[in-house]
Design an enzyme around this catalytic site. Structure first.
Site, short mmCIF file in Angstrom:
data_model
loop_
_atom_site.label_atom_id
_atom_site.label_comp_id
_atom_site.label_asym_id
_atom_site.label_seq_id
_atom_site.Cartn_x
_atom_site.Cartn_y
_atom_site.Cartn_z
N ARG A 1 0.07 7.58 14.56
CA ARG A 1 0.30 6.23 15.08
C ARG A 1 0.59 5.20 13.98
O ARG A 1 1.04 4.11 14.24
CB ARG A 1 -0.90 5.80 15.93
N ASN B 1 2.49 -20.57 -34.16
CA ASN B 1 3.24 -21.35 -33.17
C ASN B 1 4.59 -20.68 -32.95
O ASN B 1 5.40 -20.57 -33.88
CB ASN B 1 3.43 -22.78 -33.66
N ALA C 1 -11.37 13.39 7.46
CA ALA C 1 -10.20 12.75 6.85
C ALA C 1 -9.00 13.68 6.82
O ALA C 1 -8.18 13.63 5.91
CB ALA C 1 -10.56 12.30 5.44
N ARG D 1 20.85 -18.58 -40.41
CA ARG D 1 21.82 -19.02 -39.42
C ARG D 1 23.02 -19.56 -40.18
O ARG D 1 22.89 -19.92 -41.37
CB ARG D 1 21.21 -20.11 -38.51
N ALA E 1 14.58 -22.92 -36.91
CA ALA E 1 15.09 -22.80 -35.54
C ALA E 1 16.46 -22.12 -35.55
O ALA E 1 17.25 -22.30 -36.47
CB ALA E 1 15.21 -24.18 -34.91
C1 UD1 Z 1 -12.26 9.09 17.73
C2 UD1 Z 1 -13.27 9.48 18.81
C3 UD1 Z 1 -13.45 8.29 19.76
C4 UD1 Z 1 -13.92 7.08 18.98
C5 UD1 Z 1 -12.97 6.77 17.82
C6 UD1 Z 1 -13.61 5.74 16.92
C7 UD1 Z 1 -13.03 11.89 19.19
C8 UD1 Z 1 -12.49 12.92 20.11
N1 UD1 Z 1 -12.79 10.63 19.53
O1 UD1 Z 1 -11.01 8.84 18.39
O2 UD1 Z 1 -14.43 8.62 20.75
O3 UD1 Z 1 -14.02 5.96 19.86
O4 UD1 Z 1 -12.74 7.95 17.03
O5 UD1 Z 1 -12.71 5.26 15.94
O6 UD1 Z 1 -13.69 12.22 18.24
N2 UD1 Z 1 -9.60 14.04 12.20
C9 UD1 Z 1 -9.65 15.22 11.49
N3 UD1 Z 1 -9.18 16.36 12.08
C10 UD1 Z 1 -8.68 16.37 13.34
C11 UD1 Z 1 -8.64 15.16 14.05
C12 UD1 Z 1 -9.10 14.02 13.47
O7 UD1 Z 1 -10.11 15.26 10.36
O8 UD1 Z 1 -8.29 17.45 13.80
C13 UD1 Z 1 -10.11 12.82 11.54
C14 UD1 Z 1 -9.03 11.78 11.37
O9 UD1 Z 1 -8.44 11.88 10.10
C15 UD1 Z 1 -9.79 10.48 11.54
C16 UD1 Z 1 -10.99 10.85 12.39
O10 UD1 Z 1 -11.09 12.25 12.36
O11 UD1 Z 1 -10.25 9.97 10.30
C17 UD1 Z 1 -10.86 10.36 13.82
O12 UD1 Z 1 -9.69 10.92 14.40
P1 UD1 Z 1 -8.71 10.07 15.31
O13 UD1 Z 1 -7.59 10.95 15.73
O14 UD1 Z 1 -8.39 8.80 14.67
O15 UD1 Z 1 -9.66 9.83 16.56
P2 UD1 Z 1 -9.60 8.67 17.62
O16 UD1 Z 1 -8.53 8.96 18.60
O17 UD1 Z 1 -9.57 7.35 16.96
CA CA Z 2 -9.36 6.72 14.85
#
Ligand code: UD1
Ligand code: CA
Length: 459
Positions: free
Chosen positions: A16, A377, A10, A440, A423
């Site tokens: 995006r 009331n 997370a 009043r 009233a």
């Molecule tokens: C990732 C997978 C992809 C899969 C998809 C499913 C990889 C390289 N790719 O792609 O194969 O189909 O999820 O939804 O793993 N995050 C971190 N640190 C980082 C990068 C990401 O904690 O440095 C966390 C993000 O907060 C996110 C999760 O990892 O919750 C996935 O990262 P995201 O960048 O969304 O990966 P996708 O491009 O969706």
């Molecule tokens: Ca993702």
């Protein structure tokens, strides 16, 4: 029994999403997506849950609270790098580690459990949760060899035209042999289209070492969607909304139009309650049996008894009793306690007030900072004047009092038991019980005034 751990990823910003709010904190049906994931993971009863945080670390941590341990990923160098941040907690431990992304809020505990069981039943070092996607764009693809065994995962951006035709995707949820995972992570490089350390590369690394890698297919793609942008967010919202509404309907709640009824995952609703369209039920709201809610009502963090009707109204952070009628167009603001059989009618606003059993404010009132007894009331347009520009004051209206239309009760003031307020009165002093108070100006009728006026004009 084999020890089980989980790592929740997370730390990403969620570029995006184009948002000030960090991605995993975006709500789905009112609850931050990472919280959905954490709540499902917690149902598995694991030894350790570690959430990797980075962007918005403080907010994410305070959202999740002490149900998880936290590892900080200072730079977001990819999903493999993210998992590595959990190594101080996990590296040398025997056991199985579930890895889940914080942006897949629809994943259920059942599916993760099934994945874990599948993983333990094979001798695999890694098991990928896969799904079949009609439109796999953006997801990593599962590459299988001639025998149907998983070879590797290729990210969309790194995939060839042919690989992009594959509809089996990586959902981002996996089970690993814990030691094999942390060993393999040290071999991951960032030589790819995004210059990131991909967790998905661990699959090929294990495979090259001759380890067994397995795949387990999720019951539906819907459950595994990853939220990268607002479009996917709206899709997740819709799927989650259906899921929540379905479970209420199965429990005996009538939802007239489930596509246009928005219920928080925390809400509880009793049997034979009917929810009309356009209703939004947020937070930890508990609604009893046989209620009628909506159409077009917004209820947040309220406890509502049975047999109560709320139409076209807003109620927040309040307790509402049994057989109460609210609305249309009423506003119950926080810290109010509305007793049984109370009637709150149209254009009535209530703030931080208590209403005893059977009291009524049927039309056009503001009642703030008031203690209203039973069977009171409040006539049309009666108002508590609770604020002098600096401080708020209390109005007490005792049992059985009758407040006439358009009365102003200037707080602090008490209207005694059974008293009448005429009233149009502006009450500045306490009214004793059983008294009639008239405050009043007396009416003066000037006979033939208009005729006299006309004579003057014409002379
Ligand atoms: C990732 C997978 C992809 C899969 C998809 C499913 C990889 C390289 N790719 O792609 O194969 O189909 O999820 O939804 O793993 N995050 C971190 N640190 C980082 C990068 C990401 O904690 O440095 C966390 C993000 O907060 C996110 C999760 O990892 O919750 C996935 O990262 P995201 O960048 O969304 O990966 P996708 O491009 O969706
Ligand atoms: Ca993702």
């Amino acid at each position: 029994m084999v020890k089980r751990y989980a790592v929740i990823l997370a730390a990403g910003q969620g570029t995006r999403m184009k948002s000030k709010l960090y991605k995993v904190l975006h709500p789905v049906c009112g609850k931050p997506m990472v919280q959905h994931v954490v709540d499902q993971v917690l149902q598995l009863g694991l030894e350790k849950v570690i959430t990797v945080v980075g962007f918005g670390a403080e907010q994410v941590q305070s959202q999740i609270g002490d149900k998880s341990e936290f590892a900080l990923q200072e730079k977001q160098l990819g999903t493999a790098h993210a998992v590595m941040q959990a190594s101080p907690y996990l590296k040398d431990r025997e056991g199985v580690t579930l890895v889940v992304c914080g942006d897949t809020p629809l994943i259920t505990a059942e599916t993760m459990k099934a994945l874990l069981e599948h993983h333990l039943s094979t001798r695999a070092k890694a098991t990928i949760l896969t799904a079949i996607a009609e439109n796999p764009t953006g997801y990593g693809r599962i590459i299988r060899n001639g025998d149907g065994h998983v070879e590797k995962i290729v990210e969309h951006k790194d995939a060839t035209e042919k690989e992009r035709m594959i509809k089996e995707i990586n959902t981002g949820t996996y089970c690993f042999d814990n030691k094999a995972l942390f060993e393999a992570l040290t071999n991951v490089s960032n030589d790819n289209a995004q210059g990131e350390y991909y967790l998905t590369d661990v699959i090929e690394i294990l495979k090259t070492k001759g380890e067994i890698v397995s795949a387990y297919q999720a019951p539906s793609f819907e459950e595994t969607i990853g939220i990268n942008d607002r479009l996917a967010l709206s899709q997740a919202e819709k799927i989650m909304r259906r899921r929540i509404n379905y479970s209420h309907m199965m429990n005996g709640v009538t939802i007239i139009d489930p596509e246009h009824t928005y219920i928080s995952p925390e809400a509880e609703i009793g049997r034979d309650t009917v929810i009309y369209p356009g209703t939004v039920i947020e937070g930890k709201t508990i609604i009893g049996d046989d209620c009628i809610i909506g159409p077009h009502s917004e209820i947040k963090n309220c406890v509502i008894g049975s047999g109560t009707t709320i139409r076209h109204s807003v109620a927040h952070d309040s307790n509402i009793g049994h057989h109460v009628t609210i609305g249309p167009f009423a506003h119950i603001r926080p810290s109010s306690a509305i007793g049984d059989e109370v009637r709150i009618g149209n254009f009535v606003e209530i703030k931080k007030s208590t209403f005893g059993k059977g009291s009524k404010a049927s039309h056009l009132s503001y009642i703030g900072d008031a203690e209203v007894g039973e069977d009171v009331n409040l006539g049309c347009g009666s108002i508590t004047v609770n604020y002098d520009g600096k401080h708020k004051y209390l109005t007490k209206i005792e049992d059985g009092a009758f407040i006439g239309c358009n009365a102003n009760l200037i707080a602090p003031v008490t209207i005694g038991k059974g008293a009448y307020v005429a009233a149009g009165s502006t009450i500045t002093e306490d009214v004793p019980g059983n008294a009639l108070s008239i405050a009043r100006a007396r009416q003066v009728n000037k006979e033939n005034y208009v005729d006299r006026l006309n004579i003057k004009k014409n002379s």
